[in-house]
Write an enzyme that holds these catalytic residues in place. Structure first.
Site, short mmCIF file in Angstrom:
data_model
loop_
_atom_site.label_atom_id
_atom_site.label_comp_id
_atom_site.label_asym_id
_atom_site.label_seq_id
_atom_site.Cartn_x
_atom_site.Cartn_y
_atom_site.Cartn_z
N GLN A 187 0.81 -1.22 0.00
CA GLN A 187 0.00 0.00 0.00
C GLN A 187 0.84 1.27 0.00
OE1 GLN A 187 -3.21 0.35 -0.48
NE2 GLN A 187 -3.98 -1.73 -0.18
N CYS A 333 -16.47 -11.07 5.03
CA CYS A 333 -17.79 -11.67 5.25
C CYS A 333 -17.83 -13.02 4.57
CB CYS A 333 -18.93 -10.79 4.77
SG CYS A 333 -18.60 -9.79 3.36
C1 LIG Z 1 -1.19 -4.50 2.60
C2 LIG Z 1 -1.51 -5.52 1.56
N1 LIG Z 1 -0.71 -6.60 1.45
C3 LIG Z 1 -0.94 -7.55 0.53
C4 LIG Z 1 -2.02 -7.47 -0.34
C5 LIG Z 1 -2.25 -8.57 -1.34
O1 LIG Z 1 -1.86 -8.19 -2.62
P1 LIG Z 1 -2.40 -8.95 -3.93
O2 LIG Z 1 -3.78 -8.45 -4.15
O3 LIG Z 1 -1.47 -8.51 -5.02
O4 LIG Z 1 -2.31 -10.39 -3.70
C6 LIG Z 1 -2.87 -6.37 -0.25
C7 LIG Z 1 -4.04 -6.25 -1.15
O5 LIG Z 1 -5.10 -5.82 -0.76
C8 LIG Z 1 -2.61 -5.37 0.72
O6 LIG Z 1 -3.39 -4.30 0.86
#
Ligand SMILES: Cc1ncc(COP(=O)(O)O)c(C=O)c1O
Length: 389
Positions: A187, A333
């Site tokens: 993020q 959910c």
């Molecule tokens: C902080 C964080 N780590 C890992 C992921 C997972 O990433 P990916 O969607 O590429 O598998 C996300 C996705 O929402 C995330 O927000």
């Protein structure tokens, strides 16, 4: 196939979930869905053409990160990068020690790896608490470190509430103690200033393309040399024996194009987002029974999260969706039951309130008139979702 949605104009406030593919990034992918189709591992000239493109992509990704090309392993996204970092480093170092440390607010792609290792592979796990804003205290990390600690994983920025962690400080503490440090920066990239991967003081850093207008299903793990985590996928010597499987060149080309375009100057423009987010925060602060969650200052510029007394996330999100507004909640959910978000629970929020999270995450296409539209409909959406008040 055609999909028909409501005639209402969509307000997309869910950029932390994913972002639309950028047109130039899509262009950069097209040759690899057409004329360049070889397998980079083939020895003939068709394969060598693909190999040259893969090598070029790795060099360019490394340049954006300020790393060596050999320190970049392409993965099938952020989840896989986190799995490789945690399983790979923990299993590599098991003979040295079996203690892992993470934080209570990690993404499940980190937490569940650590929990699995604790449950099935004989590791012990310490989970660092956070304060009311969702931040880990460096002193808590110092106290949790033990002689048998082999890996610490703390995220750079939280996906649910946007809180930034003091990763450079946490990483420095680990480095001083000779303990590997991983940060899930999925993020962070494209949102926060980035001067080079060294800024995290981390040995392992996870990146994911679709959070900054790249394609889905591709990411990378930065692995500081000479570390060589155990692989989690077996079946070939790809990625320097760190990730088996024929590389998805089109996706990798998209990842690299998005990194070059959107990381050095973050695509989430803080100056543009500030007034929009400030307006949403003041709206949230003004509504009865609504509680802003997360850090007021140390947080992503695009994220506003809040809890609504007497309501639940499913009803709130459905009410917003009926008005054309796409938002999200951190809650999972499943089978109709609503589990409170582990992130919100970790802030010390009581259980009844914890499953009423709404997250607005803004981005490149967000406008003040969209914010005004949300300001117009939100009080009524909340009222309808709060039967108990
Ligand atoms: C902080 C964080 N780590 C890992 C992921 C997972 O990433 P990916 O969607 O590429 O598998 C996300 C996705 O929402 C995330 O927000």
């Amino acid at each position: 196939m055609r999909y028909f949605f409501a005639a209402l104009k969509t307000v997309y406030f869910d950029y932390n979930a994913t972002t639309p593919l950028d047109a130039a990034v899509r262009e950069a992918m097209l040759p690899f869905l057409g004329e360049v189709w070889g397998n980079p591992s083939s020895v003939h000239h068709v394969g060598r053409q693909a190999r040259a493109a893969l090598d070029d992509a790795r060099e360019r990704a490394a340049k954006v990160l300020g790393a060596k090309p050999s320190e970049v392993v392409f993965t099938g996204g952020g989840t896989e990068a986190n799995n490789l970092a945690i399983f790979g480093a923990a299993r590599l170092l098991k003979a040295k020690g079996n203690h892992l440390i993470t934080s209570a607010v990690e993404h499940h792609a980190v937490l569940q790896c650590c929990e699995y290792l604790a449950k099935k592979e004989g590791f012990t796990l310490s989970v660092l608490p956070v304060d009311g804003a969702g931040r880990v205290a460096p002193d808590d990390l110092k106290r949790a470190l033990r002689p048998d600690t082999v890996l610490v994983s703390v995220m750079a920025a939280n996906n649910e509430i946007g809180t930034l962690q003091p990763v450079a400080e946490l990483g420095a503490i680990c480095r001083e103690r000779g303990v590997l440090f991983h940060t899930d920066a999925v993020q962070w990239f494209g949102k926060e200033p980035f001067s080079g991967v060294e800024q995290f003081n981390a040995d392992l850093v996870s990146v994911c393309a679709h959070k900054f207008h790249g394609p889905k299903g591709v990411g990378l793990l930065y692995i500081r040399s000479p570390l060589h985590p155990d692989p989690i996928l077996f079946g070939g010597a790809h990625e320097n024996e760190r990730r088996a499987g024929t590389e998805n060149l089109a996706a990798i080309a998209g990842l690299v194009a998005a990194m070059e375009k959107f990381i050095p100057t973050p695509v989430f423009d803080r100056a543009k987002l500030a007034p929009l987010v400030a307006r949403l925060v003041s709206l949230v602060d003004s509504l009865p029974g609504v509680q802003f969650v997360g850090a007021r200052t140390e947080r992503l510029a695009n994220t506003v999260s809040f809890l609504v007394a007497g309501a639940d996330s499913i009803t709130l999100l459905a009410g917003l969706d009926l008005e054309g507004v796409c938002a999200s909640s951190g809650s999972a959910c499943s089978a109709g039951s609503l589990e409170p978000s582990h992130v919100i629970s970790a802030l010390g929020v009581e259980r009844g309130l914890a499953n009423s999270l709404v997250r607005f995450s803004l981005g490149r296409e967000s406008t003040l008139s969209e914010v005004e539209r949300v300001a117009e409909i939100l009080p009524e959406v909340l009222r309808r979702a709060q039967p108990r008040r």
